[in-house]
Design a protein around this motif. Structure first.
Motif, mmCIF file in Angstrom:
data_model
loop_
_atom_site.group_PDB
_atom_site.id
_atom_site.type_symbol
_atom_site.label_atom_id
_atom_site.label_comp_id
_atom_site.label_asym_id
_atom_site.label_seq_id
_atom_site.Cartn_x
_atom_site.Cartn_y
_atom_site.Cartn_z
ATOM 1 N N PHE A 205 0.840 -1.203 0.000
ATOM 2 C CA PHE A 205 0.000 0.000 0.000
ATOM 3 C C PHE A 205 0.875 1.253 0.000
ATOM 4 O O PHE A 205 0.670 2.171 -0.802
ATOM 5 N N ASP A 206 1.872 1.299 0.885
ATOM 6 C CA ASP A 206 2.757 2.462 0.967
ATOM 7 C C ASP A 206 3.638 2.580 -0.277
ATOM 8 O O ASP A 206 3.909 3.694 -0.750
ATOM 9 N N LEU A 207 4.078 1.456 -0.812
ATOM 10 C CA LEU A 207 4.881 1.491 -2.034
ATOM 11 C C LEU A 207 4.067 2.074 -3.180
ATOM 12 O O LEU A 207 4.552 2.920 -3.930
ATOM 13 N N ALA A 208 2.821 1.633 -3.307
ATOM 14 C CA ALA A 208 1.946 2.184 -4.354
ATOM 15 C C ALA A 208 1.801 3.698 -4.175
ATOM 16 O O ALA A 208 1.849 4.452 -5.149
ATOM 17 N N GLY A 209 1.661 4.137 -2.929
ATOM 18 C CA GLY A 209 1.558 5.568 -2.658
ATOM 19 C C GLY A 209 2.810 6.322 -3.065
ATOM 20 O O GLY A 209 2.734 7.391 -3.668
ATOM 21 N N GLU A 210 3.971 5.769 -2.754
ATOM 22 C CA GLU A 210 5.232 6.417 -3.131
ATOM 23 C C GLU A 210 5.401 6.499 -4.643
ATOM 24 O O GLU A 210 6.012 7.431 -5.160
ATOM 25 N N LEU A 211 4.858 5.508 -5.347
ATOM 26 C CA LEU A 211 4.949 5.492 -6.806
ATOM 27 C C LEU A 211 3.785 6.233 -7.467
ATOM 28 O O LEU A 211 3.705 6.293 -8.690
ATOM 29 N N ASN A 212 2.886 6.758 -6.640
ATOM 30 C CA ASN A 212 1.704 7.459 -7.146
ATOM 31 C C ASN A 212 0.851 6.563 -8.043
ATOM 32 O O ASN A 212 0.374 6.979 -9.100
ATOM 33 N N ILE A 213 0.682 5.314 -7.605
ATOM 34 C CA ILE A 213 -0.217 4.376 -8.275
ATOM 35 C C ILE A 213 -1.489 4.342 -7.438
ATOM 36 O O ILE A 213 -1.431 3.970 -6.255
ATOM 37 N N PRO A 214 -2.624 4.735 -7.993
ATOM 38 C CA PRO A 214 -3.866 4.755 -7.204
ATOM 39 C C PRO A 214 -4.211 3.354 -6.683
ATOM 40 O O PRO A 214 -4.329 2.411 -7.456
ATOM 41 N N VAL A 215 -4.355 3.227 -5.366
ATOM 42 C CA VAL A 215 -4.613 1.911 -4.769
ATOM 43 C C VAL A 215 -5.943 1.323 -5.213
ATOM 44 O O VAL A 215 -6.098 0.105 -5.223
ATOM 45 N N GLU B 267 -5.901 -4.636 -7.327
ATOM 46 C CA GLU B 267 -6.721 -5.643 -6.647
ATOM 47 C C GLU B 267 -5.876 -6.553 -5.765
ATOM 48 O O GLU B 267 -6.266 -6.920 -4.666
ATOM 49 N N ILE B 268 -4.725 -6.919 -6.272
ATOM 50 C CA ILE B 268 -3.876 -7.867 -5.550
ATOM 51 C C ILE B 268 -2.425 -7.583 -5.909
ATOM 52 O O ILE B 268 -2.145 -6.955 -6.930
ATOM 53 N N VAL B 269 -1.529 -8.049 -5.068
ATOM 54 C CA VAL B 269 -0.104 -7.820 -5.270
ATOM 55 C C VAL B 269 0.604 -9.167 -5.246
ATOM 56 O O VAL B 269 0.437 -9.942 -4.304
ATOM 57 N N PHE B 270 1.360 -9.423 -6.283
ATOM 58 C CA PHE B 270 2.202 -10.614 -6.270
ATOM 59 C C PHE B 270 3.544 -10.230 -5.656
ATOM 60 O O PHE B 270 4.153 -9.236 -6.056
ATOM 61 N N VAL B 271 3.978 -11.006 -4.685
ATOM 62 C CA VAL B 271 5.301 -10.834 -4.091
ATOM 63 C C VAL B 271 6.013 -12.169 -4.234
ATOM 64 O O VAL B 271 5.541 -13.188 -3.719
ATOM 65 N N ASN B 272 7.074 -12.154 -5.006
ATOM 66 C CA ASN B 272 7.840 -13.377 -5.281
ATOM 67 C C ASN B 272 6.947 -14.491 -5.819
ATOM 68 O O ASN B 272 7.081 -15.653 -5.449
ATOM 69 N N GLY B 273 5.993 -14.115 -6.671
ATOM 70 C CA GLY B 273 5.145 -15.085 -7.350
ATOM 71 C C GLY B 273 3.913 -15.536 -6.601
ATOM 72 O O GLY B 273 3.182 -16.379 -7.085
ATOM 73 N N LYS B 274 3.668 -14.986 -5.404
ATOM 74 C CA LYS B 274 2.501 -15.397 -4.624
ATOM 75 C C LYS B 274 1.546 -14.224 -4.438
ATOM 76 O O LYS B 274 1.967 -13.107 -4.137
ATOM 77 N N ALA B 275 0.242 -14.500 -4.595
ATOM 78 C CA ALA B 275 -0.789 -13.476 -4.457
ATOM 79 C C ALA B 275 -0.930 -13.044 -3.006
ATOM 80 O O ALA B 275 -0.953 -13.885 -2.105
ATOM 81 N N ASN B 276 -1.022 -11.727 -2.802
ATOM 82 C CA ASN B 276 -1.154 -11.149 -1.465
ATOM 83 C C ASN B 276 -2.097 -9.954 -1.502
ATOM 84 O O ASN B 276 -2.227 -9.292 -2.527
ATOM 85 N N PRO B 277 -2.692 -9.622 -0.354
ATOM 86 C CA PRO B 277 -3.495 -8.399 -0.279
ATOM 87 C C PRO B 277 -2.580 -7.171 -0.277
ATOM 88 O O PRO B 277 -1.370 -7.288 -0.050
ATOM 89 N N ILE B 278 -3.162 -6.016 -0.503
ATOM 90 C CA ILE B 278 -2.406 -4.763 -0.634
ATOM 91 C C ILE B 278 -1.657 -4.367 0.639
ATOM 92 O O ILE B 278 -0.713 -3.605 0.585
ATOM 93 N N PRO C 218 -7.940 -4.819 -10.980
ATOM 94 C CA PRO C 218 -9.167 -5.627 -11.017
ATOM 95 C C PRO C 218 -9.460 -6.070 -12.449
ATOM 96 O O PRO C 218 -9.009 -5.437 -13.401
ATOM 97 N N GLY C 219 -10.199 -7.147 -12.568
ATOM 98 C CA GLY C 219 -10.648 -7.562 -13.894
ATOM 99 C C GLY C 219 -10.082 -8.872 -14.395
ATOM 100 O O GLY C 219 -10.352 -9.258 -15.528
ATOM 101 N N THR C 220 -9.303 -9.566 -13.592
ATOM 102 C CA THR C 220 -8.796 -10.863 -14.020
ATOM 103 C C THR C 220 -9.971 -11.824 -14.122
ATOM 104 O O THR C 220 -10.788 -11.902 -13.214
ATOM 105 N N LYS D 276 -7.131 -14.967 -1.126
ATOM 106 C CA LYS D 276 -6.498 -13.820 -0.494
ATOM 107 C C LYS D 276 -7.472 -12.660 -0.298
ATOM 108 O O LYS D 276 -7.448 -12.002 0.721
ATOM 109 N N CYS D 277 -8.324 -12.405 -1.269
ATOM 110 C CA CYS D 277 -9.218 -11.262 -1.188
ATOM 111 C C CYS D 277 -10.359 -11.486 -0.194
ATOM 112 O O CYS D 277 -10.963 -10.535 0.266
ATOM 113 N N GLU D 278 -10.664 -12.720 0.114
ATOM 114 C CA GLU D 278 -11.765 -13.005 1.037
ATOM 115 C C GLU D 278 -11.325 -13.000 2.486
ATOM 116 O O GLU D 278 -12.134 -13.040 3.382
#
Length: 94
Positions: A36-46, A50-61, A76-78, A91-93
């Motif tokens: 979430f904070d990384l997206a903010g620093e990069l000015n990517i609207p949260v 929808e989801i963030v992959f970290v090292n190939g695994k799905a994670n919440p923001i 979103p939209g996958t 992950k989203c649930e």
């Protein structure tokens, strides 16, 4: 301290292209940061993530990113079946 690789998929890849960012975008990371904070620093609207992959695994923001990680923001939209296969649904649930 280490580099992280940051990518955007789908519509977010277009955002990277519009900003003329290299792909992947390499960033120095001195300490852990939430996606979430990384997206903010990069000015990517949260709301566009929808989801963030970290090292190939799905994670919440709100997941933590550590130096050396590979990160991909997914909009979103996958399509339905892929959501389950990639781990979105679980992950989203949570």
């Amino acid at each position: 301290m280490g580099d992280i690789e940051v990518r955007g998929f789908g519509e977010l890849k277009k955002l990277f292209e519009e900003r003329a960012w290299p792909y992947p975008l390499l960033l120095k990371l001195e300490k852990d940061i939430s996606a979430f904070d990384l997206a903010g620093e990069l000015n990517i609207p949260v709301e566009r993530i929808e989801i963030v992959f970290v090292n190939g695994k799905a994670n919440p923001i709100d997941c933590l990113i550590k130096p050396g990680d590979r990160v991909a923001f997914v909009p979103p939209g996958t399509p339905g079946p892929y959501r389950v296969l990639l781990g979105f649904k679980k992950k989203c649930e949570q």
